[in-house]
Design an enzyme around this catalytic site. Sequence first.
Site, PDB file in Angstrom:
ATOM      1  N   GLU A  18       1.067  -1.154   0.148  1.00 55.61           N
ATOM      2  CA  GLU A  18       0.066   0.502   0.161  1.00 55.61           C
ATOM      3  C   GLU A  18       0.876   1.103   0.085  1.00 55.61           C
ATOM      4  O   GLU A  18       0.938   1.633  -0.829  1.00 55.61           O
ATOM      5  CB  GLU A  18      -0.999  -0.231   0.970  1.00 55.61           C
ATOM      6  CG  GLU A  18      -2.214  -0.631   0.696  1.00 55.61           C
ATOM      7  CD  GLU A  18      -2.284  -1.745   2.473  1.00 55.61           C
ATOM      8  OE1 GLU A  18      -3.926  -1.604   2.624  1.00 55.61           O
ATOM      9  OE2 GLU A  18      -1.412  -2.080   2.779  1.00 55.61           O
ATOM     10  N   ASP A 104      -2.048  -5.426   3.276  1.00 57.91           N
ATOM     11  CA  ASP A 104      -2.579  -5.192   5.291  1.00 57.91           C
ATOM     12  C   ASP A 104      -3.239  -6.814   5.154  1.00 57.91           C
ATOM     13  O   ASP A 104      -4.191  -7.159   3.751  1.00 57.91           O
ATOM     14  CB  ASP A 104      -2.938  -4.591   5.182  1.00 57.91           C
ATOM     15  CG  ASP A 104      -2.293  -2.608   5.772  1.00 57.91           C
ATOM     16  OD1 ASP A 104      -0.807  -3.711   5.971  1.00 57.91           O
ATOM     17  OD2 ASP A 104      -2.567  -1.446   5.791  1.00 57.91           O
ATOM     18  N   ASP A 106      -5.904  -7.107   6.636  1.00 62.48           N
ATOM     19  CA  ASP A 106      -7.317  -6.576   7.444  1.00 62.48           C
ATOM     20  C   ASP A 106      -7.942  -7.268   6.634  1.00 62.48           C
ATOM     21  O   ASP A 106      -7.541  -7.371   5.354  1.00 62.48           O
ATOM     22  CB  ASP A 106      -6.842  -6.042   8.533  1.00 62.48           C
ATOM     23  CG  ASP A 106      -6.872  -4.839   7.758  1.00 62.48           C
ATOM     24  OD1 ASP A 106      -6.473  -5.056   6.361  1.00 62.48           O
ATOM     25  OD2 ASP A 106      -6.831  -3.891   8.522  1.00 62.48           O
ATOM     26  N   GLU A 108      -9.534  -4.204   4.908  1.00 65.92           N
ATOM     27  CA  GLU A 108      -9.677  -3.371   4.419  1.00 65.92           C
ATOM     28  C   GLU A 108      -8.515  -3.412   3.095  1.00 65.92           C
ATOM     29  O   GLU A 108      -8.721  -3.153   2.108  1.00 65.92           O
ATOM     30  CB  GLU A 108      -8.728  -2.387   4.863  1.00 65.92           C
ATOM     31  CG  GLU A 108      -9.411  -0.852   4.186  1.00 65.92           C
ATOM     32  CD  GLU A 108     -10.595  -0.279   4.262  1.00 65.92           C
ATOM     33  OE1 GLU A 108     -10.635   0.585   3.209  1.00 65.92           O
ATOM     34  OE2 GLU A 108     -11.801  -1.078   4.667  1.00 65.92           O
ATOM     35  N   TYR A 334       1.604  -5.408  13.625  1.00 72.51           N
ATOM     36  CA  TYR A 334       0.625  -4.112  12.170  1.00 72.51           C
ATOM     37  C   TYR A 334      -0.474  -4.027  13.572  1.00 72.51           C
ATOM     38  O   TYR A 334      -0.952  -4.567  14.370  1.00 72.51           O
ATOM     39  CB  TYR A 334      -0.442  -5.152  11.491  1.00 72.51           C
ATOM     40  CG  TYR A 334      -1.374  -5.038  10.742  1.00 72.51           C
ATOM     41  CD1 TYR A 334      -1.017  -3.999   9.848  1.00 72.51           C
ATOM     42  CD2 TYR A 334      -2.369  -5.274  10.493  1.00 72.51           C
ATOM     43  CE1 TYR A 334      -1.764  -3.212   9.254  1.00 72.51           C
ATOM     44  CE2 TYR A 334      -3.457  -4.528   9.411  1.00 72.51           C
ATOM     45  CZ  TYR A 334      -2.922  -3.718   9.089  1.00 72.51           C
ATOM     46  OH  TYR A 334      -4.121  -2.903   8.229  1.00 72.51           O
ATOM     47  N   ARG A 336      -3.349  -2.636  13.610  1.00 66.61           N
ATOM     48  CA  ARG A 336      -4.720  -2.688  13.875  1.00 66.61           C
ATOM     49  C   ARG A 336      -5.576  -3.804  13.898  1.00 66.61           C
ATOM     50  O   ARG A 336      -5.299  -5.308  12.909  1.00 66.61           O
ATOM     51  CB  ARG A 336      -5.246  -2.520  12.307  1.00 66.61           C
ATOM     52  CG  ARG A 336      -5.319  -0.367  12.192  1.00 66.61           C
ATOM     53  CD  ARG A 336      -6.448  -0.032  10.899  1.00 66.61           C
ATOM     54  NE  ARG A 336      -5.699   1.548  10.398  1.00 66.61           N
ATOM     55  CZ  ARG A 336      -4.746   1.879  10.102  1.00 66.61           C
ATOM     56  NH1 ARG A 336      -3.909   0.847   9.195  1.00 66.61           N
ATOM     57  NH2 ARG A 336      -4.677   3.364  10.040  1.00 66.61           N
ATOM     58  N   HIS A 381      -4.901 -12.879  14.144  1.00 74.03           N
ATOM     59  CA  HIS A 381      -4.074 -11.996  14.233  1.00 74.03           C
ATOM     60  C   HIS A 381      -3.080 -12.198  15.394  1.00 74.03           C
ATOM     61  O   HIS A 381      -3.919 -12.370  16.232  1.00 74.03           O
ATOM     62  CB  HIS A 381      -5.066 -10.563  13.933  1.00 74.03           C
ATOM     63  CG  HIS A 381      -5.532 -10.249  12.153  1.00 74.03           C
ATOM     64  ND1 HIS A 381      -5.966  -9.289  12.311  1.00 74.03           N
ATOM     65  CD2 HIS A 381      -5.005 -10.992  11.759  1.00 74.03           C
ATOM     66  CE1 HIS A 381      -6.288  -9.053  11.042  1.00 74.03           C
ATOM     67  NE2 HIS A 381      -5.885 -10.164  10.605  1.00 74.03           N
TER      68      HIS A 381
END
Length: 943
Positions: A18, A104, A106, A108, A334, A336, A381
């Site tokens: 990203e 990432d 997740d 998103e 990470y 989040r 996670h």
Amino acid sequence: MSPTSETAHGGRRLVIVESPAKAKTIKGYLGPGYVVEASVGHIRDLPSGAAEVPEKYTGEVRRLGVDVEHDFQPIYVVNADKKAQVRKLKELLAESDELFLATDEDREGEAIAWHLQEVLKPKVPVHRMVFHEITKDAIREAVANPRELNQRMVDAQETRRILDRLYGYEVSPVLWKKVMPKLSAGRVQSVATRLVVERERERIAFRSAEYWDLTGTFGTGRSGDASDPSQLVARLATVDGKRVAQGRDFGADGWLKTDSVLHLDEGNARALAAALAETSFAVRSVESKPYRRSPYAPFRTTTLQQEASRKLGFGAKATMQVAQKLYENGFITYMRTDSTILSDTAVSAARAQVTQLYGADYLPEKPRVYAGKVKNAQEAHEAIRPSGDRFRTPAETGLTGDQFKLYELIWKRTVASQMKDATGNSVTVKIGGTAADGRDAEFSASGKTITFHGFMKAYVEGADDPNAELDDRERRLPQVAQGDPLTADEITVDGHATKPPARYTEASLVKELEEREIGRPSTYASIIGTILDRGYVFKKGTALVPSFLSFAVVNLLEKHFGRLVDYDFTARMEDDLDRIARGEAQSVPWLKRFYFGEGESGGTGGAADAGNGDGDHLGGLKELVTDLGAIDAREISSFPVGNGVVLRVGRYGPYVERGEKEQEGHQRADVPEDLAPDELTVELAEELLAKPSGDFELGTDPVSGHQIVAKDGRYGPYVTEILPEGTPKTGKNAVKPRTASLFKSMALDTVTLEDALRLMSLPRVVGTDAEGVEITAQNGRYGPYLKKGTDSRSLTEEDQLFTITLDEALAIYAQPKQRGRAAAKPPLKELGTDPVSEKPVVVKDGRFGPYVTDGETNATLRTGDSVETITPERGYELLAEKRAKGPAKKTAKKAPAKKTAAKKTATKTAAKKTTAAKKTAAKKTTTTAKKTAARKTAAAEQE
């Protein structure tokens, strides 16, 4: 499949992440044979306006960007600012043998990876590469063990995106029409705003009450030391067996919740103290219990935000910005995540550091395992922890400033989570005696000693309440036994007043949203940022204060869209979205139920079953926003203050009003936008109404014959002329009325016609210099000044605008221009030492208003902040947010064009430039128009 074997065969792999920062770090770990490029966030999204929707779509699809009639098919477009990057990615892909989507891990990130695949349309093998930390081993492991795209995660994220679009685009226009243009509503932002407003309502309804009690200082009759004090301090607990009222017995309204306690007033408290003056006291009981405190779980997103707020003064947004940098540069995992799980590697690393830094006595026999406490947490996670299989101590990282402080916080919390419990003893001592009037009084004292600090050697959690006692605080009591006589060395009478419920801070609002299971923890920082940016909430110190505008918005939503801001309904929606992510429910039937109110199966509900929970048809979102005629715009924006005064939220801000327009006795006055709603009392409203307002007729200009009036405008008091009817206001022949701001020394109700005419005569031509350049005296935003061409010089007094002579002006211009202030002004306020830079923080007065600074970083005070009310914590937070943004980017200056030798060439070049300029101007005009239209539509949506 490893990097080594791939490179040996001469293949080329494109890895897309990203952010450019992440790309740079990963490239260093992969080496030759890999091209690592950033998508720079999302490359594709729902259109931000009708202008971006392809021509084949018509009607509601153009407005919403979603085809609600055909299974809620989203219309995706490549973002205008990403088209160049998409071209670059396609070019790189054309030269590659494999594609790795390394966004990432997740939902998103999964959605971004899917969009990349859809847009790039790769003809080479595609792999989904995931990792939760950016270290050499983790990246190489991720390359060697890719997986397929998780379509369920993509579908879940797409459903959220569509839901938020429908909510924002349908409800926001209602706010535009009934409250104010450019407002927005959102699935979580509206509920978060409601929480802040409801807390302020409690504060408004609150009425302070007094309660009194007694504190006794009792002596044991022997000398003491630190381990065995000679005195103990105890508070009155009961009188004749009835418990004495304390703060916890009073409700949010400030009044006593129960009759089962004794509510002492001042008179009764003083009488009881007098009656106890000669009383003999003795220890009635001593109760000792073992004390044990276990370490806190490793950080997840929300707990990190809360602790960074408490200990470092960071806002949620600043915390996530700093954490993002730490993650991208390989320092933490990470950031989040909802999980508190640590991998076996992390547990081993933490336990090794416990032994190394604190000794084997602090290491438990077995590793600690933390079960997930968050509903729907993505358990695959990890918690937020230092990266790698050996944790770097803060000193080993080489980090500085905010990044060092946040890393240290994460490191301490992670290591402490694998340490032994803290142990000790807690003691409660009851002391009794009979007063002279026969009443029995019992006092109580509690103490705590910690015999083994365990994890507290590394870390102690903070508290939202600044007066709260932290876990490592000890209170030692004398060693006494039941029956021991005590002397009352002093008995004091203490008065207390109930306090209104504390406003939310960013940390406590995050905690509240999480406890209510509203929204996702990874989005809380952006939600708080949104309600601050929209003007629904502003800050006073660290407290979140709702604006009067937010009262009107929440009032409308509660009365006409109650289900959409219902806390339980919003939490149930979150459950349903998670069920879709797990494959337990289908997206389209759920969206139909939410939007149309149809009784579709495939979810526990949508808008249809909110509110009563029984699944009965109650209509969907579309039905709710159809009948706007029932909404009285004036009613939802009006709030009674008292004495016939009403607070109203108007298009240009809040104001108080008594009576109706055009009626005798009508009064109206603007309300400061940074005034907290609970501070608007009847007395203050009366004071505002008593101030001069409206138009003050000053007389007629003897030269022009125009009427001159004084007014109070949005930007302060000013004078202006009333032009005759028929005077053209637009076009070539338009005439603008002369207008001038009042001097700071003038008042609206005392300014005279003569003052007004002098003000409107500005700017005044003072004269010309030896070269014929005109010098004028003008009144500007920053005070009076002289202007000669592009050279401006400040004047010290406003009256100089009318009195300064040409010789005096020339003398000022003869002096070298001051490129700063002659002498530094003293600070307006000192706040203390910044926890990050460890330098003194002060408030100073700058060109654009007051600002806080530690000598290195400057941060302007925001709406709701003032020199008088700003706290040290708020100052530190402003500086932290400014540091997180980094230095402002400088625009590179273009090199001057080279002159051509031949006139003919110069003429042709000029012609080409003119043509190019026209094309560029036309292109810019079209782009600006599109962007403007897009912005207007985008205001409807909360991301």
